[in-house]
Design an enzyme around this catalytic site. Sequence first.
Site, PDB file in Angstrom:
ATOM      1  N   PRO A 167     -71.508  58.475  41.404  1.00 44.16           N
ATOM      2  CA  PRO A 167     -71.676  57.020  41.351  1.00 44.16           C
ATOM      3  C   PRO A 167     -72.941  56.315  40.578  1.00 44.16           C
ATOM      4  O   PRO A 167     -72.832  55.764  39.647  1.00 44.16           O
ATOM      5  CB  PRO A 167     -71.418  56.102  42.668  1.00 44.16           C
ATOM      6  CG  PRO A 167     -70.292  57.161  43.240  1.00 44.16           C
ATOM      7  CD  PRO A 167     -70.940  58.590  42.858  1.00 44.16           C
TER       8      PRO A 167
ATOM      9  N   LYS B  66     -76.556  54.390  27.653  1.00 45.71           N
ATOM     10  CA  LYS B  66     -75.331  53.865  28.430  1.00 45.71           C
ATOM     11  C   LYS B  66     -75.200  52.653  29.296  1.00 45.71           C
ATOM     12  O   LYS B  66     -74.489  51.871  29.322  1.00 45.71           O
ATOM     13  CB  LYS B  66     -74.963  55.162  29.748  1.00 45.71           C
ATOM     14  CG  LYS B  66     -73.855  54.870  30.633  1.00 45.71           C
ATOM     15  CD  LYS B  66     -72.447  55.153  29.836  1.00 45.71           C
ATOM     16  CE  LYS B  66     -71.373  54.810  30.943  1.00 45.71           C
ATOM     17  NZ  LYS B  66     -70.109  55.009  30.473  1.00 45.71           N
TER      18      LYS B  66
ATOM     19  N   LYS C 125     -73.977  47.609  38.746  1.00 46.01           N
ATOM     20  CA  LYS C 125     -74.995  48.632  38.521  1.00 46.01           C
ATOM     21  C   LYS C 125     -75.659  48.865  37.521  1.00 46.01           C
ATOM     22  O   LYS C 125     -76.523  48.827  37.250  1.00 46.01           O
ATOM     23  CB  LYS C 125     -74.510  49.997  39.439  1.00 46.01           C
ATOM     24  CG  LYS C 125     -75.558  51.023  39.525  1.00 46.01           C
ATOM     25  CD  LYS C 125     -74.892  52.548  39.522  1.00 46.01           C
ATOM     26  CE  LYS C 125     -74.163  52.711  38.187  1.00 46.01           C
ATOM     27  NZ  LYS C 125     -73.776  53.984  37.959  1.00 46.01           N
TER      28      LYS C 125
END
Lengths: 316, 316, 316, 316
Positions: free
Chosen positions: C67, C170, C239
């Site tokens: 994650p 990203k 996140k």
Amino acid sequence: MNVAFLGLGAIGAPMAGHLAAPPFALTVWNRTRERALRFVETHRGARVADTAAEAVRGAEFVITCVPSSREVEALVDGELLDAIPAGALFIDCTSGDPATSRHLAERLAERGIGFVDAPVSGGVIGAEKGTLTVMVGGDAALLDRARPVLAAFGEKIVHCGAIGAGDALKAVNNALLAVHLWSTAEGLAVLERAGVRADIALDVINTSSGRSNASMNLFPERVLTRAFPRTFRLALLDKDVGIGADLARQQKVPAPILQLTAELFRMAHATLGEEADHVEAARIVEQWAAVTIGGPRPSADAPTGVSPNNELEQEL
Amino acid sequence: MNVAFLGLGAIGAPMAGHLAAPPFALTVWNRTRERALRFVETHRGARVADTAAEAVRGAEFVITCVPSSREVEALVDGELLDAIPAGALFIDCTSGDPATSRHLAERLAERGIGFVDAPVSGGVIGAEKGTLTVMVGGDAALLDRARPVLAAFGEKIVHCGAIGAGDALKAVNNALLAVHLWSTAEGLAVLERAGVRADIALDVINTSSGRSNASMNLFPERVLTRAFPRTFRLALLDKDVGIGADLARQQKVPAPILQLTAELFRMAHATLGEEADHVEAARIVEQWAAVTIGGPRPSADAPTGVSPNNELEQEL
Amino acid sequence: MNVAFLGLGAIGAPMAGHLAAPPFALTVWNRTRERALRFVETHRGARVADTAAEAVRGAEFVITCVPSSREVEALVDGELLDAIPAGALFIDCTSGDPATSRHLAERLAERGIGFVDAPVSGGVIGAEKGTLTVMVGGDAALLDRARPVLAAFGEKIVHCGAIGAGDALKAVNNALLAVHLWSTAEGLAVLERAGVRADIALDVINTSSGRSNASMNLFPERVLTRAFPRTFRLALLDKDVGIGADLARQQKVPAPILQLTAELFRMAHATLGEEADHVEAARIVEQWAAVTIGGPRPSADAPTGVSPNNELEQEL
Amino acid sequence: MNVAFLGLGAIGAPMAGHLAAPPFALTVWNRTRERALRFVETHRGARVADTAAEAVRGAEFVITCVPSSREVEALVDGELLDAIPAGALFIDCTSGDPATSRHLAERLAERGIGFVDAPVSGGVIGAEKGTLTVMVGGDAALLDRARPVLAAFGEKIVHCGAIGAGDALKAVNNALLAVHLWSTAEGLAVLERAGVRADIALDVINTSSGRSNASMNLFPERVLTRAFPRTFRLALLDKDVGIGADLARQQKVPAPILQLTAELFRMAHATLGEEADHVEAARIVEQWAAVTIGGPRPSADAPTGVSPNNELEQEL
């Protein structure tokens, strides 16, 4: 008590001044040596060290008062870690960031050196008068050890919590200053454009619910007068707001106003440069709005209720 | 002096109370008739009118104190325009919006009726004591005519500029209140999560540069105590911030903090409903941050420095 | 080629599937062992390791797909640092943060282990088809070594820059996704309230200048249908936006929209919990606006132009 | 069909061009008469009117295509209200604001003149090719009457809802364009500073979930090339975002991203002036970040994948 004081800037020098006489034995150091030499000219009880390492040799208390935690870390990594005696107490009066303070505390602890973060508020005037507020983070027992030293320049010494708590509180206080400064500039710019003079607006706001330190002190004394004295650099306030905003994110607290304010001061810093005073952020709002907040009026009815104030620094 | 007072709410009723004796001859009206009947029970010098139109018949001064300009406009369009005598002066004490005030002034002027916008600040206590601040927009000669009436409930009467200037200043003041309230909640939530107690934080902030009316009064008295008294509805503050934000846009002033704050209060209003107090906005920040600002502590060391205060209303 | 693959989640498992046959010799490990056992049932060429340390023994390539960087760091600190053979190449396909990646790279380099960050885009479908885009940060020579492995699941392999560059790109891509998702929800909510149906609005926007991946795919397929399939957790997007926003601050780039979006997703995450899909952020906007974007209409004229789509994952 | 076309700007002129031949009888008018004279030189079937009033005399259809609703209102108030024949249909192709359109519709209705708002998207190229998208607000029966005219320049004619619905949709579309433009600039500036080249970043983003019209067309063609062609003025986009933001506030929709974007474009407009192209907003982000997005590289490895494009206008 042997005290080493590193960093004799606008706030640091008058703070150190209170430690230049018995019961303190003071050694000072400053990156720019001239400042240190000037300091000992007026404080005959103090000694100048050639290097930071030399300054801390034999010290029971090491005090740092530098622009940011980055400079503290550079000093510790560079010269101090091996030079500070085991058993000493490191008092960092820098407006630092909590994470670096915790990291420094760990490294110093490995050498048997205690650490408290102890940023101050009260400005140059408070430093000179010895009436600063000191926000202390760290062990209560260490604070007790530090207290005689802190009391030399601080009137109100507040234990805020664990290491970094002093930094955190200082950063949030300054972030709120930044919010109030910018939003009051927005409000006054809108009013000026809508035909309401800033001095009249402040006269009302300062007896009403929208008042803040910014509206009560900074705008009447510094903006409406167009004085913009350089007392606290915008670059440093940008740093402080950034610490507050980063802390919010680390603590997972959605804080849209603090974050937006951090962006605005980052931008103002990029636009106005390193030397601008923090209150000059209002100039950016003025430019965007194509209006001047206060300043000379065509007619004779000058702004009222704005008294000259020698304590400009008091709030910072 | 014949005075008609329309709108006997929390602020309006005590304001009208100062006009219920000679030299004033007072007629009151309120949408909910019970309030008007209750008012004349304790103010025997006043008369209740059955309709707004009846209230203004023969009036030299018509005072409105209703939730927003929308209600003022509805009254004027509905009953008042034909009922107010030519030569009367319309004093709108509503926290209104400048554009509607200008529009109303034009329509009333066509009938020979003067208009000033005159929103007040000082809260219920100020209204009761007759110490309100009155922000007046409109012609100086009209203000002079209004002054004896305004002086009955206002201590500080400020001529802010042309019609709408009073509304503008009131809206900006309240928008700043909203900014300070929300940002202080953000800051204290971050600090609580970082291990710094809100009472300690406020103790420091309130002697430092980050202080505001919100930090000095609202948080100690209302949030840390968890009292959240309902004195000024969030719905009304939302309206006021919206007026300030709209004014910024009309004046082409980029005001990112005011605009963002308008969004946050809009959202808080949608979430907390019509009856919530404005300080309850802090509850939204608490929910987002999963933390309580102040409140009961596990240990015995209760928050200090927070004194009960009967003047909660004073600042609003 | 001996490959260890750690982390068999929704994306990781199909990626690993492409490495379960010669020329690759694959060992897999997953925190929840059941997933690993299930994987080898359908991929007979792969071997399950009992521990992460066992998985990497003898590996030439270690791939992680977990994650966040926090889990990668925990693995490296916990078991991997001593277990990975010197000379191996560590390929981190996690959507990580650049600073942690640089830190990991340094620590691995001390043991003679190479590192590239290599987060992927293309979703479950892309992983299954082996058509992922891989964003690689690190030394070009190391990328050349990694290429045969990356080519097994990636169609487009892009060298973005030094270590952390893949993570950075990203994060920024996903931050833009978040901006578009939220702002499109705002726009459609406004339009619905103004009487313009969301399906009609999207029909126009998607041939006009306001279109984005969010308007072209997410809203027609997931929001207007009220399907809100759970394909990519809001918690993970929160996140990622946070990484992008932190990077902006580290790089001293004023980025008010990215920062505000980070706050909104932090708040949405706190409100909607760990399991919500990222597109459910639109539900928060709907609640605030008291409106539904799309959904069943009273009449028979159902939204048009929205075709069922099995490739929901493709864009993520 | 007698058609009057008022406003021969960059979009209006090619739109009118499609109406300059049978079955249409076209009369044109433009504030700057030279443009009208130039138009009829190349469109011999059209006639120039000396005044707007003369242009609409005898018209069955009156089309306006001017910078904002303010200009439409000025025309209607000034000359048109008395000059347009009862029974005519007023088609406003301006990117207007819904409230003014509703107001105009009411006033025209009193004279027996129909009204639809019909802003267009597709840019100069779309106008030339007759492939515009037309967003129509108003009565369905009026749209049916307007359809033959709209079909002359529009390929996709969408009935969006009641009067103002076309304006609302156009404003929201353009507000989203503004959001995407600014946020993509932020993201690319961060990446450039973090060492990721904008051309590489766009290459990845444009096959990933963060893509938008801005990333797919505007940045490759206009920013990375440093071409910044002037096709659509920032001042007009500022106006459109403002309409969208105002609509959000009127509809009581908390829309923090739209509102913040409105502030940023207001500020960019104030900074860059009236003639800047909308894409030049990226220059503000570049200045704040002290970085150039794309542009010449020191080495020979020029940005790839960016093809020259003659259809720059297509998206606007």
